[in-house]
Structures are given as structure tokens and as C-alpha cells.
Scaffold this motif. Structure first.
Motif, PDB file in Angstrom:
ATOM      1  N   UNK A   6       0.845  -1.188   0.000  1.00 45.45           N
ATOM      2  CA  UNK A   6       0.000   0.000   0.000  1.00 45.45           C
ATOM      3  C   UNK A   6       0.876   1.232   0.000  1.00 45.45           C
ATOM      4  N   UNK A   7       0.663   2.036  -1.013  1.00 40.71           N
ATOM      5  CA  UNK A   7       1.458   3.242  -1.110  1.00 40.71           C
ATOM      6  C   UNK A   7       1.051   4.238  -0.024  1.00 40.71           C
ATOM      7  N   UNK A   8       2.049   4.846   0.552  1.00 40.68           N
ATOM      8  CA  UNK A   8       1.761   5.833   1.600  1.00 40.68           C
ATOM      9  C   UNK A   8       1.199   7.093   0.978  1.00 40.68           C
ATOM     10  N   UNK A   9       0.043   7.496   1.450  1.00 38.62           N
ATOM     11  CA  UNK A   9      -0.569   8.699   0.918  1.00 38.62           C
ATOM     12  C   UNK A   9      -0.100   9.920   1.699  1.00 38.62           C
ATOM     13  N   UNK A  10      -0.397  11.073   1.119  1.00 36.79           N
ATOM     14  CA  UNK A  10       0.064  12.316   1.748  1.00 36.79           C
ATOM     15  C   UNK A  10      -0.531  12.488   3.140  1.00 36.79           C
ATOM     16  N   UNK A  11      -1.774  12.053   3.294  1.00 37.75           N
ATOM     17  CA  UNK A  11      -2.435  12.198   4.586  1.00 37.75           C
ATOM     18  C   UNK A  11      -1.737  11.360   5.646  1.00 37.75           C
ATOM     19  N   UNK A  12      -1.370  10.153   5.259  1.00 38.83           N
ATOM     20  CA  UNK A  12      -0.702   9.278   6.208  1.00 38.83           C
ATOM     21  C   UNK A  12       0.657   9.844   6.583  1.00 38.83           C
ATOM     22  N   UNK A  13       1.336  10.336   5.569  1.00 41.84           N
ATOM     23  CA  UNK A  13       2.660  10.899   5.817  1.00 41.84           C
ATOM     24  C   UNK A  13       2.568  12.110   6.726  1.00 41.84           C
ATOM     25  N   UNK A  42      -4.632   1.532   8.837  1.00 44.72           N
ATOM     26  CA  UNK A  42      -4.104   0.355   8.153  1.00 44.72           C
ATOM     27  C   UNK A  42      -2.598   0.241   8.329  1.00 44.72           C
ATOM     28  N   UNK A  43      -2.072   0.997   9.261  1.00 50.46           N
ATOM     29  CA  UNK A  43      -0.629   0.983   9.480  1.00 50.46           C
ATOM     30  C   UNK A  43      -0.322   0.492  10.893  1.00 50.46           C
ATOM     31  N   UNK A  44       0.737  -0.267  10.990  1.00 45.88           N
ATOM     32  CA  UNK A  44       1.169  -0.741  12.300  1.00 45.88           C
ATOM     33  C   UNK A  44       2.349   0.104  12.767  1.00 45.88           C
ATOM     34  N   UNK A 102       7.629   2.924  11.715  1.00 41.88           N
ATOM     35  CA  UNK A 102       9.087   2.920  11.857  1.00 41.88           C
ATOM     36  C   UNK A 102       9.769   2.814  10.515  1.00 41.88           C
ATOM     37  N   UNK A 103       9.280   1.865   9.692  1.00 44.24           N
ATOM     38  CA  UNK A 103       9.867   1.652   8.367  1.00 44.24           C
ATOM     39  C   UNK A 103       9.736   2.895   7.499  1.00 44.24           C
ATOM     40  N   UNK A 104       8.556   3.498   7.538  1.00 41.57           N
ATOM     41  CA  UNK A 104       8.314   4.678   6.714  1.00 41.57           C
ATOM     42  C   UNK A 104       9.244   5.800   7.123  1.00 41.57           C
ATOM     43  N   UNK A 105       9.403   5.963   8.428  1.00 47.59           N
ATOM     44  CA  UNK A 105      10.260   7.020   8.931  1.00 47.59           C
ATOM     45  C   UNK A 105      11.709   6.778   8.500  1.00 47.59           C
ATOM     46  N   UNK A 106      12.097   5.508   8.517  1.00 49.05           N
ATOM     47  CA  UNK A 106      13.456   5.178   8.093  1.00 49.05           C
ATOM     48  C   UNK A 106      13.636   5.476   6.612  1.00 49.05           C
ATOM     49  N   UNK A 107      12.652   5.084   5.835  1.00 52.70           N
ATOM     50  CA  UNK A 107      12.731   5.338   4.392  1.00 52.70           C
ATOM     51  C   UNK A 107      12.781   6.834   4.097  1.00 52.70           C
ATOM     52  N   UNK A 108      11.979   7.580   4.790  1.00 56.65           N
ATOM     53  CA  UNK A 108      11.973   9.024   4.573  1.00 56.65           C
ATOM     54  C   UNK A 108      13.329   9.615   4.914  1.00 56.65           C
ATOM     55  N   UNK A 109      13.872   9.159   6.007  1.00 58.32           N
ATOM     56  CA  UNK A 109      15.146   9.706   6.459  1.00 58.32           C
ATOM     57  C   UNK A 109      16.238   9.413   5.449  1.00 58.32           C
ATOM     58  N   UNK A 110      16.193   8.204   4.907  1.00 55.76           N
ATOM     59  CA  UNK A 110      17.265   7.805   4.004  1.00 55.76           C
ATOM     60  C   UNK A 110      17.135   8.491   2.658  1.00 55.76           C
ATOM     61  N   UNK A 111      15.908   8.656   2.211  1.00 54.69           N
ATOM     62  CA  UNK A 111      15.710   9.250   0.888  1.00 54.69           C
ATOM     63  C   UNK A 111      15.943  10.747   0.921  1.00 54.69           C
TER      64      UNK A 111
END
Length: 278
Positions: free
Chosen positions: A6-13, A43-45, A50-59
Motif C-alpha cells: 500500500x502506497x503511503x498517501x500524503x495524509x498518512x505521511x 491500516x498501518x502498524x 518505523x519503516x516509513x520514517x526510516x525510508x523518509x530519512x534515508x531518501x
DNA sequence: GTTAGGG
DNA sequence: CCCTAAC
């Protein structure tokens, strides 16, 4: 089987960033449990956060080799996640460009916008959380707070105004007199946020192409967005609303936020996803 | 039960 | 996103 990607939407971000701004990084469960962000992250655990935050940080900080054509404004804005939980008063600077989101976009035009999509909401919540005024904060206070923290576009105040109006409309914010404050009582009934109340659209006709005032224009585009929300899956209606919003936008000066919103909605509709504006 | 890191 | 180890 159903793809779980599931792609992260702007609202979720935005909810994630706002949650980190409020609770601090690493408190994923708290963010997830917070009624303020829960409806956005159903729909997020905590692992996903944690994963999303890591991905954001790295990108945000990576790009050491390719150096793509990014915004010239990136600079070195504390992209790394802060270790250790700071107090809300310290206001941890969260500067993540949400550019990783929009990729495919619409094939019509513009591929260079990639403006700070909805990172404003996080700033707003951060400001309101930090100021913590009993009666809330007025526009000027919020602008001042964000101003001294991030760089602000010239049209930022108008941009912020519409955004505040939108958040109030969704029940995330509460407006008393001229001040805004975070509404701690989230109107999430059971599982459906559906904060849109009666929804009355004045159905403003384009007529001769002249609008009454800027405020009316913003409002019209806003109602157009509501129509999209109502239509949910119907992409054609969404396209109509987008076109209408676009028409209005051209006449107004605060095109920015509305256009971004409309495009976001259109993008989601095109993928056949349900949109929850909340 | 949560979080951080590697896959 | 899933799995696993450490707290």
C-alpha cells in the motif's frame, strides 16, 4: 492475492510527521494510539511507521551519487531523525521533503511542481502544540512560529489560511473567534471518520469568469474537493471537480494549496482508491 | 509488548 | 512489507 504494498498517501505521511512532532520519534505505538492520528493510520502498524520514517530519512539525505534534479531549496535542513525525545517546547525540527510521494502524477502537464505537498499540516500542529495557548493561536502567531523555523513562501499566509479552514472543516482543528486550536476530541464515530457535516455547496457558476472575492474562490474550490470526497470512486466526477478547481484556481492567487489538494485527490481516484479526506 | 535493524 | 533479536 491482494498486494499488500500500500502506497503511503500524503495524509498518512502528514499524520506520521505530525505525530512525531507531538510525541517524538520512536514512540510509534503512542502515535498510533493517539486519537488525533489513529483515523489516518488505521491500516498501518507501529512497524510500518518505523519503516516509513526510516525510508523518509534515508531518501532525504541519500542522493550521494546520482543527485537528481531536486528542489534547489533542499540545503542541509537537519534531515536525520533526532535521537532522544525532545520536549514539545524544544520543538524538534522535522524537515522531510515529501517529494518521495508523488511520482507518477498526472500525464497532463507539470512535472516540476513537487512542492512541499502537505508538510504544512505538520508545521501547523507543531506550532499549535508548542504554543499551547488556552484560547488557541491566531494566524499571525502561527505564521510567526513557522516563519522563524522554516523558510516561508510569499503566499504562505494565504496558503495557511485555506489550510486552516480545511482542517477546521474536517474537525481536526477548532476555530474560536480568530484563533485556532487543536481539537482533541476527534469525531471518529467507529471506523468512519466522515467529518463532513451537511456539506452545502453554493454551486458557484463560472458565469462570466468573474468571481466575487478571493475567499469565495477558495471556498468554491474547497467545495469542489468535498464533491470529490462524496463521489469517492467515481474518477470522472473527480476529474470534473479537478477541472473546476483548476478553473477557479487560475483566477485566484492562492492557487497553490487547492491545486495540490485537487491533484492529490485525482491521483488517488485514478488508482481507484477510496479517498478519505479527514 | 515495543522497538530497532536486517532481509 | 516481513522476520528476528534486543530491550
Amino acid at each position: 492475492m491482494g498486494n499488500q504494498k500500500l502506497k503511503w498517501t500524503a495524509e498518512e505521511e502528514e499524520a506520521l510527521l505530525a505525530g512525531i512532532a507531538k510525541h517524538g520519534p520512536g514512540k510509534w505505538k503512542n502515535i498510533l494510539k493517539d486519537p488525533e492520528f489513529a483515523p489516518f493510520l488505521t491500516h498501518r502498524s507501529n512497524i510500518d511507521l518505523k519503516d516509513k520514517w526510516r525510508n523518509l530519512s534515508v531518501s532525504t539525505v541519500a542522493q550521494g551519487s546520482k543527485e537528481k534534479v531536486r528542489n534547489p531549496k533542499i540545503k542541509a535542513m537537519v534531515p536525520a531523525p533526532i535521537s532522544g525525545v525532545q520536549n514539545a517546547s524544544s520543538a524538534t525540527p522535522l524537515n522531510q521533503s515529501a517529494t518521495s510521494d508523488a511520482v507518477m502524477d498526472d500525464p497532463s502537464q507539470n512535472a516540476q511542481d513537487v512542492i512541499p505537498a502537505s508538510r504544512y499540516d505538520a508545521m501547523i500542529f507543531e506550532a499549535l502544540s508548542t504554543i499551547k495557548d488556552s484560547n488557541g493561536s491566531d494566524i499571525s502567531a502561527i505564521v510567526s512560529f513557522i516563519e522563524q523555523k522554516h523558510e516561508v513562501p510569499p503566499n504562505f499566509r494565504r496558503n495557511l489560511t485555506s489550510r486552516l479552514r480545511r482542517l477546521v472543516g474536517y474537525g481536526k482543528l477548532e476555530k474560536v473567534q480568530n484563533c485556532y486550536k487543536i481539537k482533541k476530541d476527534t469525531p471518529l464515530a467507529t471506523k468512519t471518520p466522515a467529518p463532513k457535516q451537511k456539506d452545502v455547496w453554493p454551486r458557484q457558476p463560472p458565469a462570466s469568469g468573474v468571481v466575487a472575492s478571493n475567499d469565495t474562490v477558495a471556498d468554491a474550490a474547497e467545495t469542489a474537493a468535498y464533491r470529490v470526497a462524496e463521489a469517492e470512486n467515481k474518477s470522472f466526477l473527480a476529474a470534473e471537480a479537478v477541472k473546476e478547481a483548476e478553473r477557479f484556481s487560475k483566477l485566484a492567487e492562492d492557487t497553490d494549496s487547492i491545486l495540490q489538494l485537487a491533484k492529490e485527490i485525482y491521483k488517488q481516484c485514478s488508482r481507484g482508491e477510496i479517498i478519505h479526506l479527514a
